[in-house]
Scaffold this motif. Structure first.
Motif, PDB file in Angstrom:
ATOM      1  N   LEU A 190       0.840  -1.192   0.000  1.00 25.93           N
ATOM      2  CA  LEU A 190       0.000   0.000   0.000  1.00 25.93           C
ATOM      3  C   LEU A 190       0.875   1.242   0.000  1.00 25.93           C
ATOM      4  O   LEU A 190       1.646   1.478   0.938  1.00 25.93           O
ATOM      5  CB  LEU A 190      -0.912   0.021   1.231  1.00 25.93           C
ATOM      6  CG  LEU A 190      -1.809   1.260   1.349  1.00 25.93           C
ATOM      7  CD1 LEU A 190      -2.884   1.260   0.261  1.00 25.93           C
ATOM      8  CD2 LEU A 190      -2.456   1.342   2.731  1.00 25.93           C
ATOM      9  N   ALA A 191       0.765   2.064  -1.055  1.00 23.50           N
ATOM     10  CA  ALA A 191       1.440   3.349  -1.126  1.00 23.50           C
ATOM     11  C   ALA A 191       0.493   4.401  -0.573  1.00 23.50           C
ATOM     12  O   ALA A 191      -0.340   4.954  -1.290  1.00 23.50           O
ATOM     13  CB  ALA A 191       1.835   3.673  -2.557  1.00 23.50           C
ATOM     14  N   ALA A 192       0.609   4.659   0.735  1.00 23.80           N
ATOM     15  CA  ALA A 192      -0.279   5.602   1.415  1.00 23.80           C
ATOM     16  C   ALA A 192       0.368   6.974   1.559  1.00 23.80           C
ATOM     17  O   ALA A 192      -0.323   7.994   1.552  1.00 23.80           O
ATOM     18  CB  ALA A 192      -0.659   5.065   2.791  1.00 23.80           C
ATOM     19  N   LEU A 193       1.688   7.017   1.727  1.00 22.37           N
ATOM     20  CA  LEU A 193       2.428   8.277   1.737  1.00 22.37           C
ATOM     21  C   LEU A 193       2.728   8.666   0.295  1.00 22.37           C
ATOM     22  O   LEU A 193       2.587   7.854  -0.620  1.00 22.37           O
ATOM     23  CB  LEU A 193       3.724   8.107   2.541  1.00 22.37           C
ATOM     24  CG  LEU A 193       3.572   7.664   4.003  1.00 22.37           C
ATOM     25  CD1 LEU A 193       4.952   7.505   4.638  1.00 22.37           C
ATOM     26  CD2 LEU A 193       2.713   8.634   4.794  1.00 22.37           C
ATOM     27  N   PRO A 194       3.164   9.909   0.042  1.00 22.69           N
ATOM     28  CA  PRO A 194       3.422  10.327  -1.341  1.00 22.69           C
ATOM     29  C   PRO A 194       4.409   9.420  -2.060  1.00 22.69           C
ATOM     30  O   PRO A 194       5.480   9.095  -1.531  1.00 22.69           O
ATOM     31  CB  PRO A 194       3.980  11.744  -1.168  1.00 22.69           C
ATOM     32  CG  PRO A 194       3.371  12.236   0.106  1.00 22.69           C
ATOM     33  CD  PRO A 194       3.308  11.040   0.998  1.00 22.69           C
ATOM     34  N   ALA A 195       4.056   9.034  -3.281  1.00 19.52           N
ATOM     35  CA  ALA A 195       4.916   8.148  -4.070  1.00 19.52           C
ATOM     36  C   ALA A 195       6.248   8.792  -4.393  1.00 19.52           C
ATOM     37  O   ALA A 195       7.226   8.085  -4.687  1.00 19.52           O
ATOM     38  CB  ALA A 195       4.194   7.751  -5.358  1.00 19.52           C
ATOM     39  N   ALA A 196       6.323  10.121  -4.347  1.00 14.17           N
ATOM     40  CA  ALA A 196       7.568  10.821  -4.664  1.00 14.17           C
ATOM     41  C   ALA A 196       8.619  10.675  -3.575  1.00 14.17           C
ATOM     42  O   ALA A 196       9.776  11.049  -3.783  1.00 14.17           O
ATOM     43  CB  ALA A 196       7.286  12.309  -4.898  1.00 14.17           C
ATOM     44  N   SER A 197       8.264  10.122  -2.412  1.00 13.52           N
ATOM     45  CA  SER A 197       9.235   9.972  -1.326  1.00 13.52           C
ATOM     46  C   SER A 197      10.084   8.724  -1.550  1.00 13.52           C
ATOM     47  O   SER A 197       9.630   7.718  -2.095  1.00 13.52           O
ATOM     48  CB  SER A 197       8.524   9.878   0.026  1.00 13.52           C
ATOM     49  OG  SER A 197       7.814   8.654   0.134  1.00 13.52           O
ATOM     50  N   LEU A 254      11.141   6.582   0.591  1.00 11.27           N
ATOM     51  CA  LEU A 254      10.639   5.451   1.360  1.00 11.27           C
ATOM     52  C   LEU A 254       9.581   4.686   0.581  1.00 11.27           C
ATOM     53  O   LEU A 254       9.601   3.444   0.528  1.00 11.27           O
ATOM     54  CB  LEU A 254      10.062   5.958   2.697  1.00 11.27           C
ATOM     55  CG  LEU A 254       9.482   4.907   3.646  1.00 11.27           C
ATOM     56  CD1 LEU A 254      10.575   3.955   4.128  1.00 11.27           C
ATOM     57  CD2 LEU A 254       8.807   5.582   4.844  1.00 11.27           C
ATOM     58  N   VAL A 255       8.658   5.402  -0.048  1.00  6.99           N
ATOM     59  CA  VAL A 255       7.535   4.757  -0.736  1.00  6.99           C
ATOM     60  C   VAL A 255       7.920   4.329  -2.151  1.00  6.99           C
ATOM     61  O   VAL A 255       7.408   3.329  -2.660  1.00  6.99           O
ATOM     62  CB  VAL A 255       6.315   5.697  -0.762  1.00  6.99           C
ATOM     63  CG1 VAL A 255       5.182   5.123  -1.605  1.00  6.99           C
ATOM     64  CG2 VAL A 255       5.827   5.947   0.668  1.00  6.99           C
ATOM     65  N   LEU A 256       8.833   5.040  -2.774  1.00  3.31           N
ATOM     66  CA  LEU A 256       9.207   4.679  -4.141  1.00  3.31           C
ATOM     67  C   LEU A 256      10.144   3.482  -4.183  1.00  3.31           C
ATOM     68  O   LEU A 256       9.975   2.597  -5.019  1.00  3.31           O
ATOM     69  CB  LEU A 256       9.863   5.878  -4.832  1.00  3.31           C
ATOM     70  CG  LEU A 256      10.318   5.640  -6.283  1.00  3.31           C
ATOM     71  CD1 LEU A 256       9.150   5.222  -7.163  1.00  3.31           C
ATOM     72  CD2 LEU A 256      11.001   6.876  -6.835  1.00  3.31           C
ATOM     73  N   GLY A 257      11.134   3.435  -3.252  1.00  6.52           N
ATOM     74  CA  GLY A 257      12.151   2.410  -3.447  1.00  6.52           C
ATOM     75  C   GLY A 257      12.814   1.868  -2.211  1.00  6.52           C
ATOM     76  O   GLY A 257      13.996   1.529  -2.248  1.00  6.52           O
ATOM     77  N   ALA A 258      12.065   1.725  -1.093  1.00  4.90           N
ATOM     78  CA  ALA A 258      12.710   1.227   0.119  1.00  4.90           C
ATOM     79  C   ALA A 258      11.927   0.137   0.865  1.00  4.90           C
ATOM     80  O   ALA A 258      11.852   0.220   2.073  1.00  4.90           O
ATOM     81  CB  ALA A 258      12.990   2.417   1.065  1.00  4.90           C
TER      82      ALA A 258
END
Length: 462
Positions: free
Chosen positions: A245-252, A254-258
Motif C-alpha cells: 500500500l502506497a499511502a504516503l506520497p509516491a515521490a518519497s 521510502l515509498v518509491l524504493g525502500a
C-alpha cells in the motif's frame, strides 16, 4: 566511471568497479526492468487504484506508448520534467514513460505550490511539467502558466485531466509565454525506437528532506536506485504474494524504493495506490485488497491505531509496517504488533542514503530492537566528533556514509556539496548516532536539533 547528468558528481571509477564486481550494479535501466517484469509477470495485477486495475503487461504498454508520445511532443533525452501527481496509476506510468523517453523526472509532492515548484523549475531548467489540471480545489495549470512566464525553460505542460473552472489554457493551446498544453491522456503514440542509454546515467531527481531555503535535489542513477529497491525487497522478504500500500506520497524515497513501489514490482507483487493516508481511507483498502506491507510516518501510524475499532480491524492482513519520517516511540511499534499481529520496522534514510533498518518488532507486540543495520554490505559508515575524528564505540557522533546507493553530491549545488561531503566522498548526514555493543547503529538525535529521549533512540526514516 558512470555517465552522469551535467551538474552531478560521479562515483570514482574504483567504486564503480567495486559495486559492479559485487553484483550491486547490473547495468539495467529502470524502464528496461519494467519490460522484463512485464515479460515475467504479464497477466498479474501490478497497480490498483479504486476500481482501476492494471496488469504488468498493461503498465508496460502504457509506459511505452506514453514515452513515444512524449518524444513526439518534443521531449529529448536528458531534459528534466517536473512530475507533481497524486498517488494514481498515471504517476507510475508517467515516471516510467519519461525514463523510457530518456528524460529525467523531478519528483515533487502534489501539495507543493509556486513558492516550491518555481525554484525547482529554475534549478533543473525543466522543460516539462506533469500535474493534475485542478486537484482538491487548486488549479495547477494556472500555476504552470505563471511559472512559464517567469523564464525560458518551462514550455510543455501535461495536465492529467481536461482543465476546467478558472484554467485559462487547455487542450493543445499555447499561452502568451509560448508554453504548450497537452492533456496527458493525449500523450499516446505507437512505440518507436528507444535511444540507447547507460544505467549509470541519472534516472531520477529526488527532493532532499532538508528544511527551507534552496531546494536540494538528489540525483539517483538507474544502477544505484535499482539496487536499493532490490536489496530492500530482499531484506523484508518481499514476494509476488505481497500487496504493498502506497499511502504516503509516491515521490518519497521510502515509498518509491525502500522497497516501496519499485521493490514490489521487481518481485511481481501488487501496488495499491491511495491519495490520502487517513485511516478511514486506507484501512478499508487494506482489508479489501489484502495489503501485506506498507510504510507510514509515526503520526500516521498513531492515527491508524487510534481509529475506531471497526476501522482499525481492517489492518488484519498486514505482515509488515515500516515506520519512517521521524523517531517513533517504542510504544507505537509495539501497538502495531498488538493491533494487527504484524511486524513493525523502523527505517532511517533520506533520498541521499544510507538506509538503516531495524530488525522488526515481534507480532506479539514485543519491542523492536533499537539498533539498525545499513542496507548494503558495501555501505561504509563512520561516526565522528566535532573534530572530524572517529568516536569510541558507545559514544555519539555524526553519521558519515558512502556506498553503492549514496550519491557523491547534490544536483547543481557545488557550494553545498563542499559542506555536505568529506574530501573522500562521505556524506555528512547530520544524524547523531552511536554503535551498540553488537555493532548496530542507534540514532540519538540530529546536529541541528535537540537530542532524542532515550526511549526514542531508534533509527527513523525520511
Amino acid at each position: 566511471m558512470a555517465v552522469v547528468l551535467e551538474g552531478c558528481t560521479p562515483w570514482p571509477g574504483e567504486f564503480v568497479d567495486r559495486y559492479w564486481a559485487a553484483g550491486h550494479w547490473r547495468g539495467y535501466t529502470l524502464d528496461n526492468l519494467l519490460r522484463d517484469w512485464a515479460r515475467r509477470y504479464g497477466p498479474r495485477t501490478a497497480l490498483v487504484h479504486g476500481g482501476t486495475r492494471l496488469t504488468y503487461a498493461q503498465l508496460n504498454r502504457r509506459a511505452e506508448r506514453m514515452a513515444a508520445g512524449f518524444r513526439l511532443r518534443g521531449l529529448r533525452p536528458g531534459q528534466r520534467v517536473v512530475v507533481q501527481l497524486p498517488n494514481v496509476p498515471e504517476w507510475v506510468v508517467t515516471v516510467f514513460a519519461l525514463l523510457r523517453a530518456g528524460a529525467v523526472p523531478v519528483l515533487c509532492p502534489v501539495s507543493y505550490r509556486a513558492a516550491e515548484v518555481s525554484p525547482l523549475v529554475r534549478l533543473t531548467q525543466a522543460v516539462g511539467y506533469v500535474a493534475p489540471a485542478v486537484y482538491r480545489g487548486f488549479d495547477h495549470t494556472v500555476m504552470a502558466a505563471d511559472i512559464a512566464a517567469e523564464g525560458p525553460f518551462l514550455r510543455r505542460v501535461f495536465p492529467l485531466d481536461a482543465p476546467g473552472g478558472s484554467s485559462p489554457y487547455g487542450g493543445f493551446t499555447t499561452d502568451p509565454s509560448g508554453c504548450h498544453y497537452f492533456p496527458l491522456g493525449s500523450v499516446d503514440s505507437p512505440p518507436d525506437r528507444v535511444p540507447e542509454r547507460s544505467a549509470g546515467q541519472v534516472a531520477l531527481l529526488l527532493l532532499s528532506g532538508g528544511a527551507g531555503g534552496t531546494p536540494r535535489l538528489v540525483p539517483r542513477t538507474h544502477d544505484d536506485y535499482a539496487y536499493q529497491a532490490r536489496a530492500a525487497a530482499e531484506l523484508v522478504s518481499l514476494s509476488g504474494d505481497d500487496v504493498y500500500l502506497a499511502a504516503l506520497p509516491a515521490a518519497s524515497n521510502l515509498v518509491l524504493g525502500a522497497p516501496g513501489i519499485i521493490g514490489t514490482l521487481s518481485v511481481g507483487g501488487t501496488v495499491v495506490l491511495v491519495e490520502d493516508p487517513d485511516p478511514a481511507v486506507c484501512l478499508p483498502v487494506v482489508a479489501r485488497e489484502g495489503v501485506t506491507v506498507t510504510a507510514v510516518t509515526p503520526s500516521v501510524a498513531r492515527l491508524w491505531l487510534d481509529a475506531p475499532p471497526a476501522v482499525r480491524a481492517g489492518g488484519g492482513s498486514l505482515r509488515l509496517v515500516q515506520v519512517g519520517g521521524a523517531a517513533p516511540d517504542p510504544v507505537t511499534a509495539e501497538r502495531i504488533g498488538t493491533a494487527w499481529g504484524c511486524r513493525a520496522q523502523q527505517v532511517l534514510g533520506g533520498a541521499e542514503g544510507p538506509l538503516v533498518l531495524t530488525g522488526p518488532a515481534g507480532p506479539d507486540g514485543t519491542a523492536p530492537p533499537v539498533d539498525g543495520r545499513p542496507l548494503s554490505p558495501d555501505d561504509e559508515v563512520r561516526l565522528v566528533g566535532a573534530d572530524g575524528r572517529e568516536v569510541p564505540d558507545g559514544e555519539p557522533g555524526e553519521l558519515l556514509a558512502r556506498g553503492p546507493y549514496t550519491p557523491r553530491g547534490y544536483y547543481r549545488a557545488p557550494e553545498h556539496d563542499a559542506r555536505a561531503f568529506t574530501a573522500d566522498g562521505y556524506l555528512r548526514t547530520g544524524v547523531l548516532a552511536r554503535r551498540s555493543p553488537d555493532g548496530g547503529l542507534v540514532v540519538t538525535g540530529r546536529l541541528d536539533g535537540p537530542p532524542l529521549p532515550a526511549s526514542l533512540g531508534a533509527p527513523s526514516g525520511v
